[in-house]
Write a protein that holds these residues in place. Structure first.
Motif, PDB file in Angstrom:
ATOM      1  N   ILE A 118      11.905   7.001  -3.637  1.00 25.73           N
ATOM      2  CA  ILE A 118      10.462   6.790  -3.470  1.00 25.73           C
ATOM      3  C   ILE A 118       9.740   6.916  -4.806  1.00 25.73           C
ATOM      4  O   ILE A 118       8.946   6.051  -5.181  1.00 25.73           O
ATOM      5  N   THR A 119      10.034   7.981  -5.541  1.00 24.37           N
ATOM      6  CA  THR A 119       9.339   8.217  -6.816  1.00 24.37           C
ATOM      7  C   THR A 119       9.692   7.164  -7.862  1.00 24.37           C
ATOM      8  O   THR A 119       8.890   6.892  -8.757  1.00 24.37           O
ATOM      9  N   SER A 120      10.867   6.569  -7.749  1.00 25.97           N
ATOM     10  CA  SER A 120      11.268   5.535  -8.716  1.00 25.97           C
ATOM     11  C   SER A 120      10.410   4.279  -8.581  1.00 25.97           C
ATOM     12  O   SER A 120      10.404   3.430  -9.474  1.00 25.97           O
ATOM     13  N   LEU A 121       9.700   4.175  -7.484  1.00 29.33           N
ATOM     14  CA  LEU A 121       8.810   3.032  -7.269  1.00 29.33           C
ATOM     15  C   LEU A 121       7.362   3.377  -7.616  1.00 29.33           C
ATOM     16  O   LEU A 121       6.466   2.558  -7.425  1.00 29.33           O
ATOM     17  N   ASN A 122       7.139   4.568  -8.129  1.00 31.11           N
ATOM     18  CA  ASN A 122       5.793   5.004  -8.528  1.00 31.11           C
ATOM     19  C   ASN A 122       5.864   5.740  -9.865  1.00 31.11           C
ATOM     20  O   ASN A 122       6.357   6.867  -9.925  1.00 31.11           O
TER      21      ASN A 122
ATOM     22  N   LEU B 231      19.071  18.167  -2.079  1.00 33.70           N
ATOM     23  CA  LEU B 231      18.619  17.320  -0.972  1.00 33.70           C
ATOM     24  C   LEU B 231      17.244  16.723  -1.272  1.00 33.70           C
ATOM     25  O   LEU B 231      16.995  15.540  -0.992  1.00 33.70           O
ATOM     26  N   THR B 232      16.370  17.520  -1.864  1.00 35.61           N
ATOM     27  CA  THR B 232      15.027  17.040  -2.226  1.00 35.61           C
ATOM     28  C   THR B 232      15.118  15.903  -3.236  1.00 35.61           C
ATOM     29  O   THR B 232      14.417  14.892  -3.115  1.00 35.61           O
ATOM     30  N   ALA B 233      15.978  16.059  -4.235  1.00 38.85           N
ATOM     31  CA  ALA B 233      16.153  15.014  -5.248  1.00 38.85           C
ATOM     32  C   ALA B 233      16.656  13.722  -4.600  1.00 38.85           C
ATOM     33  O   ALA B 233      16.195  12.622  -4.937  1.00 38.85           O
TER      34      ALA B 233
ATOM     35  N   GLY C 288      20.684   0.571  -9.545  1.00 40.64           N
ATOM     36  CA  GLY C 288      20.211   0.039  -8.266  1.00 40.64           C
ATOM     37  C   GLY C 288      19.426  -1.245  -8.443  1.00 40.64           C
ATOM     38  O   GLY C 288      19.559  -2.190  -7.644  1.00 40.64           O
ATOM     39  N   GLY C 289      18.598  -1.301  -9.488  1.00 34.78           N
ATOM     40  CA  GLY C 289      17.832  -2.517  -9.768  1.00 34.78           C
ATOM     41  C   GLY C 289      18.735  -3.689 -10.097  1.00 34.78           C
ATOM     42  O   GLY C 289      18.500  -4.837  -9.656  1.00 34.78           O
TER      43      GLY C 289
ATOM     44  N   SER D 195      21.272   0.020  -1.012  1.00 41.41           N
ATOM     45  CA  SER D 195      21.772   0.175  -2.379  1.00 41.41           C
ATOM     46  C   SER D 195      20.788   0.966  -3.227  1.00 41.41           C
ATOM     47  O   SER D 195      21.173   1.865  -3.981  1.00 41.41           O
ATOM     48  N   TRP D 196      19.498   0.643  -3.084  1.00 43.39           N
ATOM     49  CA  TRP D 196      18.446   1.332  -3.852  1.00 43.39           C
ATOM     50  C   TRP D 196      18.414   2.824  -3.508  1.00 43.39           C
ATOM     51  O   TRP D 196      18.351   3.679  -4.397  1.00 43.39           O
ATOM     52  N   ILE D 197      18.486   3.122  -2.217  1.00 39.51           N
ATOM     53  CA  ILE D 197      18.440   4.520  -1.778  1.00 39.51           C
ATOM     54  C   ILE D 197      19.673   5.288  -2.256  1.00 39.51           C
ATOM     55  O   ILE D 197      19.565   6.406  -2.773  1.00 39.51           O
ATOM     56  N   LEU D 198      20.839   4.670  -2.097  1.00 38.52           N
ATOM     57  CA  LEU D 198      22.078   5.358  -2.458  1.00 38.52           C
ATOM     58  C   LEU D 198      22.194   5.602  -3.960  1.00 38.52           C
ATOM     59  O   LEU D 198      22.535   6.707  -4.395  1.00 38.52           O
ATOM     60  N   TRP D 199      21.901   4.588  -4.774  1.00 33.25           N
ATOM     61  CA  TRP D 199      22.022   4.760  -6.228  1.00 33.25           C
ATOM     62  C   TRP D 199      21.002   5.762  -6.749  1.00 33.25           C
ATOM     63  O   TRP D 199      21.342   6.677  -7.503  1.00 33.25           O
TER      64      TRP D 199
END
Length: 391
Positions: A310-314, A302-304, A377-378, A278-282
Motif C-alpha cells: 500500500i505504502t509503495s503506491l503513496n 507482519l506490519t511490514a 514487482g513493477g 505479484s505486487w503484494i508478494l514482492w
C-alpha cells in the motif's frame, strides 16, 4: 608551550583561532592555557545548540522519544548521529579522555574569564540534510555503504596520529581524498561550515576573540575572515529544494503501476489479478524480510508485509514507519538501551541487541527492501502487461 595559534586582525578585532584534535589531551590543555593567556572578550566554540546541550547533559539520550523520531522522519538522522558520536567516543576511550574535552574547556573558561560564549557552528541536522539533498539516489547508497564499513573499522589510532592531524599539509591531503570520493560531503561538511564558522566568529562581541575549532577548519575559516567576504548565514541555514525529478518519479511510478494493472484488467481479468498478487508478494515479502533481518518482532514483520504494497503506491508513506512504530510499541526501549547506545553501535550484534538501534534498523531496512520489492514487482507487472497485450 609551543603556540600553534592563528591570529588575525580585522575590523579592529584580534581573532585567534586554535585548531584542535577533538579527542586529544594535548588539545584540551592548549585551549586552557591559550584562553588564560589571551583573556578574550568572546570565546567561540565549534558547537551548535543541540550538541552543546548534549555535551553538557550526556544522559539526554535517555529522554529520546523514539516514536516521535519515527513520526518526524528523523530515523536516518538519529542513526547517523549515534554512529558519529560512537566513533568519536571510541577514539576518546583509547586516548583515555572524554570526547569534546577541549569544547568543555572552552565553556568552563568562558565562565571563569567572564567571556561571552558563542556557539559558532551550524545545526548538525541542517548539515546532514544539505548533504543528503545534494546527492543522487546512487550517491546516497554509496555514501551509506561507506559509512557502514567505516563503522566497524577498528584500526588503531595513537595520540601521536591525532596530534599529527593538526599539521596543515596532512589535512589538505585528507580533505583531497574526501573530495575525490564525495565532493558534496567535503563541500557541505567542511567548506560550507568554514564559511558559517567564519561569519559567526567575525560577529562575536569585543576586541579580543578566541575560536576553538577542529584543526581541519582553521585554514578555511582564516581565509574567509581575512577576505572580508563573509557568507550569508540565512542562506547556509536553508535547505536546497527537493529535486523536481524526485517528485516526478515518486508519483510517476505508482501511477504507472496502477495504470498498467487497470489496462491489463481490460484485456484479461486473470492477468490483472496475477499482477496484483505479484505486487503484494514482492513488496510485502521483501519488506518483511528487511524487518526480519533487522531483528524485528513478528508483529513488526507482519506490519511490514501488510503495509508495503500500500505504502509503495503513496510517496508520502513508507512501510518502515509503520513497522518501526509497532516495534517501538511492542519492544519499548529501556534506559539501559540508551545508556549503551554508543557501545552497542560498534558491532552488528550490539546494534541488533539494542532496542533503540533495532527500531531504527527496522524502519530503514523495511523501507529499503520495500523499494527493492517495488522495482521487482513493477518489472513483473510490466512483463505481464506486455505479454497480455501482445500475445
Amino acid at each position: 608551550m609551543d603556540k600553534q595559534w592563528t591570529t588575525l586582525r580585522t575590523q579592529g578585532k584580534e581573532i585567534t583561532l586554535i585548531g584542535t584534535a577533538h579527542v586529544s589531551k594535548v588539545s584540551a590543555q592548549e585551549v586552557k592555557e591559550a584562553l588564560e593567556e589571551i583573556h578574550p572578550d568572546s570565546i567561540c566554540i565549534e558547537l551548535d545548540e543541540d550538541r552543546y546541550q548534549s555535551l553538557l547533559h550526556p544522559g539526554q539520550w535517555e529522554q529520546t522519544d523514539i516514536v516521535q523520531v519515527i513520526k518526524q522522519k528523523k530515523t536516518g538522522f538519529l542513526l547517523a548521529n549515534i554512529i558519529l558520536s560512537s566513533y568519536q567516543k571510541k577514539i576518546a576511550k583509547k586516548m583515555d579522555i572524554s570526547a569534546g574535552a577541549e569544547m568543555l574547556q572552552g565553556i568552563q573558561s568562558a565562565k571563569e574569564l567572564n567571556a561571552e560564549l558563542v556557539l559558532a557552528d551550524r545545526r548538525i541536522q541542517t548539515t546532514f540534510s544539505r548533504i543528503w539533498r545534494k546527492h543522487s539516489f546512487w550517491q546516497k547508497c554509496k555514501l551509506l555503504t561507506s559509512i557502514i564499513f567505516s563503522l566497524f573499522d577498528d584500526e588503531d589510532i595513537t595520540e601521536a596520529d591525532l596530534e599529527q592531524l593538526k599539521q596543515s599539509d596532512m589535512l589538505e591531503s585528507a580533505l583531497k581524498e574526501v573530495g575525490d570520493s564525495f565532493p558534496v560531503v567535503a563541500e557541505v561538511l567542511i567548506h560550507e561550515r568554514d564559511q558559517y564558522l567564519a561569519a559567526k566568529i567575525a560577529q562575536a562581541q569585543g576586541p579580543k576573540i578566541v575560536a576553538v575549532l577542529g584543526a581541519a577548519h582553521v585554514p578555511g575559516v582564516a581565509a574567509q575572515i581575512e577576505s572580508g567576504n563573509l557568507a550569508d548565514l540565512k542562506e547556509l541555514d536553508s535547505l536546497p529544494p527537493k529535486s523536481i525529478w524526485g517528485k516526478v518519479i515518486g508519483w510517476g511510478i505508482p501511477l504507472a503501476i496502477i495504470v498498467l494493472i487497470l489496462a491489463t484488467f481490460l484485456n484479461s481479468h486473470s492477468a490483472g489479478w496475477e499482477q496484483i498478487q505479484s505486487w503484494i508478494l514482492w513488496n510485502g515479502t521483501l519488506s518483511a524480510l528487511g524487518t526480519l533481518l533487522a531483528g524485528g518482532h513478528v508483529l513488526s514483520i507482519l506490519t511490514a508485509f501488510i503495509a508495503a504494497p500500500i505504502t509503495s503506491l503513496n510517496p508520502l508513506l513508507a512501510a518502515g514507519w509503520f513497522a518501526g512504530l509497532v516495534e517501538a510499541s511492542v519492544r519499548k526501549p529501556k534506559v539501559k538501551d540508551f545508556e549503551n547506545l554508543t557501545e552497542d553501535v560498534n558491532s552488528v550484534k550490539g546494534m541488533w541487541k539494542n532496542r533503540v538501534t533495532r527500531i531504527l534498523l527496522v524502519v530503514i531496512l523495511a523501507n529499503v527492501f520495500s523499494s527493492l520489492g517495488t522495482f521487482i514487482g513493477g518489472t513483473d507487472i510490466i512483463k505481464t502487461f506486455l505479454e497480455t497485450v501482445f500475445r
